[in-house]
Design a protein around this motif. Structure first.
Motif, mmCIF file in Angstrom:
data_model
loop_
_atom_site.group_PDB
_atom_site.id
_atom_site.type_symbol
_atom_site.label_atom_id
_atom_site.label_comp_id
_atom_site.label_asym_id
_atom_site.label_seq_id
_atom_site.Cartn_x
_atom_site.Cartn_y
_atom_site.Cartn_z
ATOM 1 N N TYR A 103 1.077 -1.307 -0.007
ATOM 2 C CA TYR A 103 -0.141 0.056 0.020
ATOM 3 C C TYR A 103 0.912 1.241 -0.064
ATOM 4 O O TYR A 103 0.520 2.142 -0.906
ATOM 5 C CB TYR A 103 -0.761 -0.080 1.230
ATOM 6 C CG TYR A 103 -1.768 1.170 1.316
ATOM 7 C CD1 TYR A 103 -3.241 1.447 0.584
ATOM 8 C CD2 TYR A 103 -1.448 2.104 2.151
ATOM 9 C CE1 TYR A 103 -3.965 2.288 0.768
ATOM 10 C CE2 TYR A 103 -2.312 3.102 2.425
ATOM 11 C CZ TYR A 103 -3.499 3.347 1.626
ATOM 12 O OH TYR A 103 -4.410 4.366 1.860
ATOM 13 N N THR A 132 0.912 4.171 -3.149
ATOM 14 C CA THR A 132 0.592 5.462 -2.689
ATOM 15 C C THR A 132 1.488 6.422 -2.805
ATOM 16 O O THR A 132 1.354 7.704 -3.267
ATOM 17 C CB THR A 132 0.015 5.682 -1.354
ATOM 18 O OG1 THR A 132 0.771 5.088 -0.229
ATOM 19 C CG2 THR A 132 -1.419 4.955 -1.183
ATOM 20 N N SER A 135 1.109 15.023 1.852
ATOM 21 C CA SER A 135 0.883 13.569 1.742
ATOM 22 C C SER A 135 2.506 12.773 1.965
ATOM 23 O O SER A 135 2.569 11.761 2.795
ATOM 24 C CB SER A 135 0.207 13.139 0.615
ATOM 25 O OG SER A 135 0.063 11.687 0.400
ATOM 26 N N VAL A 193 -3.228 10.706 1.898
ATOM 27 C CA VAL A 193 -3.161 9.219 1.953
ATOM 28 C C VAL A 193 -1.779 8.956 2.498
ATOM 29 O O VAL A 193 -1.456 7.756 2.996
ATOM 30 C CB VAL A 193 -3.349 8.812 0.461
ATOM 31 C CG1 VAL A 193 -1.947 9.321 -0.380
ATOM 32 C CG2 VAL A 193 -3.294 7.105 0.306
ATOM 33 N N VAL A 205 -5.144 11.563 -4.238
ATOM 34 C CA VAL A 205 -4.277 11.600 -3.115
ATOM 35 C C VAL A 205 -5.031 12.014 -1.945
ATOM 36 O O VAL A 205 -4.851 11.553 -0.708
ATOM 37 C CB VAL A 205 -3.078 12.506 -3.071
ATOM 38 C CG1 VAL A 205 -2.233 12.729 -2.056
ATOM 39 C CG2 VAL A 205 -2.113 12.172 -4.326
ATOM 40 N N PRO A 249 -9.688 5.307 2.672
ATOM 41 C CA PRO A 249 -8.604 4.335 2.492
ATOM 42 C C PRO A 249 -8.861 2.973 2.400
ATOM 43 O O PRO A 249 -7.983 2.102 1.721
ATOM 44 C CB PRO A 249 -7.678 4.887 3.407
ATOM 45 C CG PRO A 249 -8.279 5.108 4.700
ATOM 46 C CD PRO A 249 -9.663 5.479 4.140
#
Length: 503
Positions: free
Chosen positions: A349, A353, A401, A409, A479, A486
């Motif tokens: 993940y 991201t 981010s 994210v 984002v 999520p």
């Protein structure tokens, strides 16, 4: 199974369904190369065909992902499983968005005209093909071949501006150090083959589980394999190529280097270390631990001193890859593998991201650049809030981010990895990671401060094609949305990892 059936199956040839996306891209890239030979001027047709080729691959991989099955072919050398198909989908997305962001940039610099104008797109597609082979490799041989196909394409892309001294220097550094890393991996693979008698990851896993291999030789090979993987990830102390290559490459090529290949490298780390050498988790987790801590500390501290935003993002990449390693080293605790699916899915993940965020940051750098001018200095972002408030907002989202500020994210990704680290009992490691992230927040927030509170050095109007404006806007929104909601992507990563590992 009846031997007669085996003989008939062998005579009929391998099952090509699992490898249909790779075959499609190979045919498409070869056709695009031939078509481009007859084109003059700007390569708009090559651009459109390249995007359509990626869309076709995405349709095939999405079909395979929806089926949710694990299928082997070519004598178990190639596998189509949920993890592979999910990573391939994001690889197509990353390469496609890179092509969208790069079109104006490459046109302005004359990289898309002349007799060799379409080489950027063709090399990008062949690099993608190498990444797909890496992601689905279930044998050390195809994994290495995919790695070399990707690397050779990227070497050529870095050196595309043949009359540009800085790009040529970056290409030489990348090629020499990349060759060294390939040698490390080959030597490590040969040692593992000598210890286990096989290059097949499933067979290597069986031998390692049975403790039938010479442990000393296996560890020796493991050290060289980890060194080669660390170079491809760009983590300390194998990071020396990252800042120079990021800065020296055309920004479009920098994004091809820093985006999708991170997903393919994550896949081969998982295939080799987890799929083949999981019984030696104690050994390679200790190696990854040292690499992760060094990368987190060195990457964040060194990024503070940078005035060139591409070099800053290069050192940022080193630190971000340290977080990926944290997830990978938290899967097995004292022989207990129950933590593995959650830990490895958190690393997956994080990789996905991070790539999505990186796409936007380099896209904005290309947006601010124009013919004869590279927006590579931090000072070039001063006053962006007044020149273009919306894109300043997008860049703010992306910087927040990367810094791990909620609700972006990046915060969720860091939280997932830290949760895996704490669950594995390594609380001190989580504290080190948090402290390193706090240091890293400084240089990300510095960009935000420059955009909103400093006077603009350059007041030139920003002219951007419609497709790039739409892609950048969607990039920023995604984002943010993935940080607020999520669960879908987190769940997809966990499901893919659980089905693939079957631990």
């Amino acid at each position: 199974m009846n031997p007669m059936i085996n003989n008939v199956a062998a005579a009929a040839g391998p099952n090509l369904a699992p490898v249909s996306a790779e075959i499609f891209l190979l045919v498409a890239a070869s056709a695009i190369l031939l078509i481009d030979m007859f084109l003059k001027g700007k390569r708009n047709l090559t651009y459109v065909l390249s995007l359509l080729a990626l869309v076709g691959c995405a349709v095939i991989s999405f079909r395979d992902l929806s089926a949710g099955q694990t299928v082997y072919t070519f004598n178990n050398m190639f596998v189509s499983d949920p993890m592979a198909n999910l990573l391939k989908l994001f690889t197509y997305l990353a390469v496609g968005v890179t092509l969208v962001y790069s079109r104006q940039y490459t046109d302005d610099r004359g990289m898309m005209s002349g007799n060799l104008g379409g080489e950027f797109y063709v090399l990008a597609l062949f690099s993608t093909l190498g990444q797909m082979i890496m992601i689905s490799g279930n044998n050390m041989l195809p994994i290495y071949l995919g790695l070399e196909l990707m690397s050779l394409s990227l070497y050529a892309l870095v050196a595309m501006r043949r009359d540009h001294a800085v790009s040529t220097e970056a290409a030489m550094k990348y090629f020499v150090l990349g060759s060294l890393a390939s040698g490390f991996m080959l030597y490590g693979i040969s040692m593992v083959y000598g210890a286990t008698g096989s290059l097949d990851l499933s067979r290597i896993l069986e031998v390692a589980n049975a403790h039938a291999a010479n442990h000393t030789i296996l560890v020796f090979g493991l050290v060289f394999i980890v060194a080669g993987l660390a170079f491809k990830l760009g983590v300390v102390p194998f990071h020396m190529w990252v800042p120079d290559v990021y800065q020296g490459s055309p920004t479009a090529v920098t994004l091809l280097l820093g985006g999708a290949p991170k997903l393919a490298t994550f896949a081969i780390v998982l295939r080799l270390l987890v799929g083949g050498l999981l019984p030696m988790a104690f050994d390679w987790q200790q190696m990854l631990l040292a690499l992760a801590v060094l990368s987190l500390v060195f990457g964040n501290l060194t990024a503070i001193a940078q005035s060139n935003i591409k070099r800053m993002l290069a050192y940022s990449t080193i630190a971000q890859m340290g977080f990926v390693l944290l997830g990978l080293l938290s899967g097995v605790v004292d022989g207990n593998r129950s933590f593995a699916p959650a830990a490895y899915s958190s690393a997956m993940y994080y990789s996905i991201t991070y790539v999505l965020t990186t796409l936007g940051t380099f896209g904005l750098i290309m947006m601010l650049a124009r013919s004869g001018f590279e927006a590579e200095e931090l000072a070039d972002f001063k006053g962006l809030g007044k020149r273009s408030p919306w894109y300043a907002v997008v860049m703010t989202i992306l910087m927040f981010s990367l810094a791990g500020v909620p609700p972006m994210v990046g915060f969720i990704a860091k939280w997932a990895v830290l949760q895996a680290v704490v669950t594995s009992g390594q609380v001190w490691l989580a504290i080190v990671a948090v402290m390193a992230s706090l240091i890293g927040a400084f240089y990300y927030l510095r960009v935000v401060k420059m955009m909103w509170f400093d006077e603009a050095v350059d007041a030139t109007p920003i002219a951007t094609p419609l497709d790039m404006r739409l892609a950048l806007s969607l990039n920023g929104v995604i984002v943010l949305v993935l940080g607020v909601v999520p669960d879908a992507l987190l769940g997809a990563c966990l499901t893919a990892m659980t089905k693939t590992l079957a631990l």
